[in-house]
Design a protein around this motif. Structure first.
Motif, PDB file in Angstrom:
ATOM      1  N   UNK A  49       0.828  -1.207   0.000  1.00 19.28           N
ATOM      2  CA  UNK A  49       0.000   0.000   0.000  1.00 19.28           C
ATOM      3  C   UNK A  49       0.866   1.263   0.000  1.00 19.28           C
ATOM      4  N   UNK A  50       2.052   1.178   0.596  1.00 16.57           N
ATOM      5  CA  UNK A  50       2.969   2.316   0.608  1.00 16.57           C
ATOM      6  C   UNK A  50       3.494   2.619  -0.791  1.00 16.57           C
ATOM      7  N   UNK A  51       3.628   1.595  -1.620  1.00 16.37           N
ATOM      8  CA  UNK A  51       4.091   1.805  -2.989  1.00 16.37           C
ATOM      9  C   UNK A  51       3.099   2.678  -3.733  1.00 16.37           C
ATOM     10  N   UNK A  52       1.820   2.348  -3.628  1.00 20.96           N
ATOM     11  CA  UNK A  52       0.775   3.114  -4.287  1.00 20.96           C
ATOM     12  C   UNK A  52       0.761   4.557  -3.800  1.00 20.96           C
ATOM     13  N   UNK A  53       0.870   4.742  -2.508  1.00 18.84           N
ATOM     14  CA  UNK A  53       0.886   6.082  -1.923  1.00 18.84           C
ATOM     15  C   UNK A  53       2.098   6.879  -2.402  1.00 18.84           C
ATOM     16  N   UNK A  54       3.296   6.269  -2.346  1.00 18.04           N
ATOM     17  CA  UNK A  54       4.511   6.959  -2.793  1.00 18.04           C
ATOM     18  C   UNK A  54       4.477   7.251  -4.290  1.00 18.04           C
ATOM     19  N   UNK A  55       3.935   6.338  -5.062  1.00 13.99           N
ATOM     20  CA  UNK A  55       3.821   6.532  -6.500  1.00 13.99           C
ATOM     21  C   UNK A  55       2.925   7.726  -6.821  1.00 13.99           C
ATOM     22  N   UNK A  56       1.806   7.827  -6.129  1.00 22.87           N
ATOM     23  CA  UNK A  56       0.914   8.980  -6.324  1.00 22.87           C
ATOM     24  C   UNK A  56       1.596  10.284  -5.929  1.00 22.87           C
ATOM     25  N   UNK A  57       2.378  10.255  -4.857  1.00 24.96           N
ATOM     26  CA  UNK A  57       3.108  11.460  -4.426  1.00 24.96           C
ATOM     27  C   UNK A  57       4.148  11.883  -5.464  1.00 24.96           C
ATOM     28  N   UNK A  58       4.840  10.915  -6.066  1.00 28.53           N
ATOM     29  CA  UNK A  58       5.833  11.225  -7.105  1.00 28.53           C
ATOM     30  C   UNK A  58       5.153  11.877  -8.307  1.00 28.53           C
ATOM     31  N   UNK A  59       4.027  11.309  -8.723  1.00 26.44           N
ATOM     32  CA  UNK A  59       3.293  11.857  -9.873  1.00 26.44           C
ATOM     33  C   UNK A  59       2.811  13.268  -9.593  1.00 26.44           C
ATOM     34  N   UNK A  60       2.299  13.515  -8.383  1.00 28.54           N
ATOM     35  CA  UNK A  60       1.828  14.857  -8.025  1.00 28.54           C
ATOM     36  C   UNK A  60       2.981  15.848  -7.911  1.00 28.54           C
TER      37      UNK A  60
END
Length: 194
Positions: A49-60
């Protein structure tokens, strides 16, 4: 050397303290140290779940609204409502992919045609997001190549290469790399799996 010590009046005790001390680091600590020193951006994840969260943060953070996936198994990390996902290579769109191995002694990331297809690293976009697991850490390039040989026994991949610099503006002034820069702005999402 003793001549200079006498000339500059350096006490022997102080001289020993000046000498470089070597510290034995674990494999993961050594990789992270070398990776970050080269300019890589490292995000450690304990759960998926942290991967998804970090991935969204990188994109933003980078205002990326489109991404290229060269591996279908990574599509579960994206919500297509937030970002346009493409499976076809586009030169100026960031790439999200996995790798073969993480090389601890120099902080490089090893890829093969299983991730890059037939595209050379120098022709890939300058923005990369790499997903890897701690079980992919190896000590050196020799162990990485041996791991590929064992894992793909009888069907060795081609296009084996490594990203060596993690800043899109960095170029290695080495005549062996002339015109073939593989410097990338790189984020690494490392999942603990051991």
């Amino acid at each position: 050397m003793n001549f200079f010590k006498k000339l500059f009046n350096i006490p022997i005790k102080e001289d020993k303290e000046i000498q470089k001390q070597e510290v034995d680091l674990s494999l993961d600590d050594l990789f992270v140290h070398n990776f970050v020193e080269k300019g890589g951006k490292f995000l450690y994840c304990i759960e998926e779940s942290e991967i998804l969260n970090n991935l969204n943060n990188i994109l933003q953070e980078n205002s990326w609204n489109q991404i290229t996936l060269l591996s279908k198994d990574l599509s579960s990390y994206f919500d297509e409502k937030q970002v346009k996902v493409s499976t076809d290579f586009v030169a100026d769109v960031p790439v999200f992919l996995n790798c073969e191995h993480l090389i601890a002694d120099n902080g490089n990331i090893l890829f093969s045609s299983n991730q890059l297809k037939s595209i050379k690293l120098c022709n890939m976009p300058s923005n990369f997001i790499v997903f890897a697991k701690t079980s992919q850490l190896v000590k050196n390039m020799g162990q990485g190549l041996t791991g590929i040989k064992i894992h793909y026994k009888g069907n060795l991949p081609t296009n084996i290469s490594a990203i060596k610099n993690y800043g899109a503006d960095k170029n290695e002034d080495n005549f062996l790399n002339y015109g073939n820069s593989n410097s990338k702005n790189l984020y690494l999402l490392l999942l603990e799996d051991l």
